[in-house]
Structure formats: C-alpha cells, structure tokens
Scaffold this motif. Structure first.
Motif, short mmCIF file in Angstrom:
data_model
loop_
_atom_site.label_atom_id
_atom_site.label_comp_id
_atom_site.label_asym_id
_atom_site.label_seq_id
_atom_site.Cartn_x
_atom_site.Cartn_y
_atom_site.Cartn_z
N SER A 26 -14.60 -37.46 2.42
CA SER A 26 -14.50 -37.45 0.97
C SER A 26 -15.21 -38.67 0.41
N ARG A 27 -14.98 -39.81 1.03
CA ARG A 27 -15.67 -41.04 0.62
C ARG A 27 -16.27 -41.69 1.85
N LYS A 28 -17.47 -42.16 1.67
CA LYS A 28 -18.15 -42.81 2.78
C LYS A 28 -18.81 -44.06 2.25
N LYS A 29 -18.69 -45.14 2.98
CA LYS A 29 -19.33 -46.37 2.57
C LYS A 29 -20.84 -46.25 2.78
N THR A 30 -21.57 -46.89 1.88
CA THR A 30 -23.03 -46.85 1.98
C THR A 30 -23.48 -47.39 3.33
N LYS A 31 -22.83 -48.45 3.81
CA LYS A 31 -23.25 -49.06 5.07
C LYS A 31 -23.07 -48.12 6.26
N ASP A 32 -22.24 -47.09 6.11
CA ASP A 32 -22.02 -46.13 7.18
C ASP A 32 -22.86 -44.87 7.02
N SER A 33 -23.64 -44.79 5.96
CA SER A 33 -24.46 -43.60 5.69
C SER A 33 -25.58 -43.48 6.71
N LEU A 34 -25.67 -42.34 7.33
CA LEU A 34 -26.67 -42.09 8.37
C LEU A 34 -27.89 -41.41 7.78
N VAL A 35 -29.05 -41.83 8.22
CA VAL A 35 -30.31 -41.22 7.78
C VAL A 35 -30.52 -39.93 8.56
N ASP A 36 -30.91 -38.87 7.88
CA ASP A 36 -31.23 -37.60 8.52
C ASP A 36 -32.73 -37.57 8.81
N ASN A 37 -33.08 -37.86 10.05
CA ASN A 37 -34.48 -37.96 10.43
C ASN A 37 -35.12 -36.62 10.80
N ASN A 38 -34.35 -35.54 10.74
CA ASN A 38 -34.91 -34.22 11.08
C ASN A 38 -35.96 -33.74 10.08
N SER A 39 -35.93 -34.29 8.88
CA SER A 39 -36.85 -33.82 7.83
C SER A 39 -38.19 -34.54 7.83
N HIS A 40 -38.38 -35.51 8.72
CA HIS A 40 -39.63 -36.28 8.80
C HIS A 40 -39.96 -36.93 7.45
N TRP A 41 -38.92 -37.48 6.81
CA TRP A 41 -39.08 -38.10 5.49
C TRP A 41 -40.08 -39.25 5.51
N GLN A 42 -40.15 -39.98 6.63
CA GLN A 42 -41.04 -41.14 6.68
C GLN A 42 -42.51 -40.73 6.57
N ASP A 43 -42.89 -39.66 7.27
CA ASP A 43 -44.27 -39.17 7.16
C ASP A 43 -44.58 -38.76 5.72
N HIS A 44 -43.65 -38.05 5.12
CA HIS A 44 -43.83 -37.57 3.74
C HIS A 44 -43.97 -38.74 2.76
#
Length: 198
Positions: free
Chosen positions: A63-81
C-alpha cells in the motif's frame, strides 16, 4: 541546511535551490508517489515537451512503499530509450558533446534501486556545474524540520509559479520557451554558464 528529495535529473527549480544551499540533506524516508519527479524528467525535443519516465516495479500487496525501497524495472530497456531521446533532442546543442561521455555511464550502469539512479544523476550534475556535491541522508522522516524544506519540489503539480528568466532552448522558435525542464536542458544549452542562470 536544505532538505530535498533526490529526483531524476531534477527540474531547474530544484537545482536553483541546491546551488544556494550551504548543506544538502536528502530525504530517504519519504513514501514513493507516482507521477512525481522521483522517477521522471522533462526535456525539450522537436515536438515540444517530452517525458522521460523510469519504470518502477509495483508489488500488489504494497500500500505504501518508501522511495528508497523502490525498485527499477529494467525489463523495458528505459536506459536505451532515455539516452537515445537525449541524443536526438540535444546532439546539436552547444554543450551536449562535452557531457555525452560522462552521462553515458548512467545509462550503461545497471541499477536495482531508483534512489541510486537519482543520487548518480545528482553527482553527475554537481560535477558538471562544479558545485559542492557533498550531501547527508536522513534516517527518519520528520514532518517538520528546522532545515529549509524543499521536499515539495518533486510534486509535478506543486512547482514554483514565479516568472523565470528565459534562456535559448533548442526548439523555442517552433514551440516557445518552456520553463522548469530538467536541469539537462539548461546544462546542454548553457554549459558552464548554467551556474550563473541558477
């Protein structure tokens, strides 16, 4: 002392306050909020304002998640984009080539946590602007603080309303001046002079 939330290539308004601060403290205990600058920034491309968004993994039971615990979803190849988008938008800007090699490292490194991306973007910008990159981190969340509190700045809808001085932007002839874009827009257009603007 000034209190900030680390954001992704922060908007100019946040760096305007950072350069005036004698000590930067990053809030590490806040709750993650969707549609904020925590995981997004805006740049200027040939079509106008463009959103670059880092996808974040959301677990169903949270329900609530701290920003510091937020995981990046690397499946979308966001860095290349994101890197391709920056190159397309700014490759002919006055200062892009001076920073391209250093900024590429952020898009080549594999990140697990969103906060690590945001801290690395902060370190890149402070190095590029040659401003103090020292910072402290909070260990608990306090609603009130004796610091100058700029924790509201990641809220996209709660940005400063004052008029800002214009600078030349890549596509301002077609679309006009767009205020408070990512600090990258100012950096690629003004280079070392960005610090004077801020």
């Amino acid at each position: 002392m000034s209190l900030f939330i680390p954001t992704y290539f922060s908007p100019i308004s946040q760096y305007s306050e950072i350069v005036k601060s004698d000590e930067v403290i990053f809030e590490m205990e806040d709750n993650f909020q969707k549609q904020s600058y925590r995981n997004r920034c805006y740049i200027y491309n040939s079509n106008g304002k463009q959103l670059l968004n880092i996808p974040v993994k959301h677990l169903l039971k949270e329900s609530r998640k701290k920003t510091k615990d937020s995981l990046v979803d690397n499946n979308s190849h966001w860095q290349d984009h994101h890197f391709k988008s920056l190159k397309t938008a700014y490759r002919t800007s006055p200062f892009y080539e001076f920073f391209e090699h250093d900024i590429a490292r952020i898009f080549e490194k594999k990140y697990k946590y969103l906060q690590d991306v945001n801290i690395d973007t902060f370190l890149f910008i402070t190095d590029a602007l040659q401003i103090n990159s020292d910072f402290k981190k909070t260990t608990e969340y306090n609603v009130s603080t004796e610091c100058n509190d700029f924790r509201h700045l990641p809220d996209v809808k709660n940005q400063p309303k004052e008029l800002v001085e214009k600078y030349i932007q890549m596509f301002d002839i077609e679309h006009g001046f767009i205020p408070n874009l990512s600090i990258l827009d100012l950096l690629f257009m003004e280079g070392p002079n960005a610090i004077s603007y801020l």
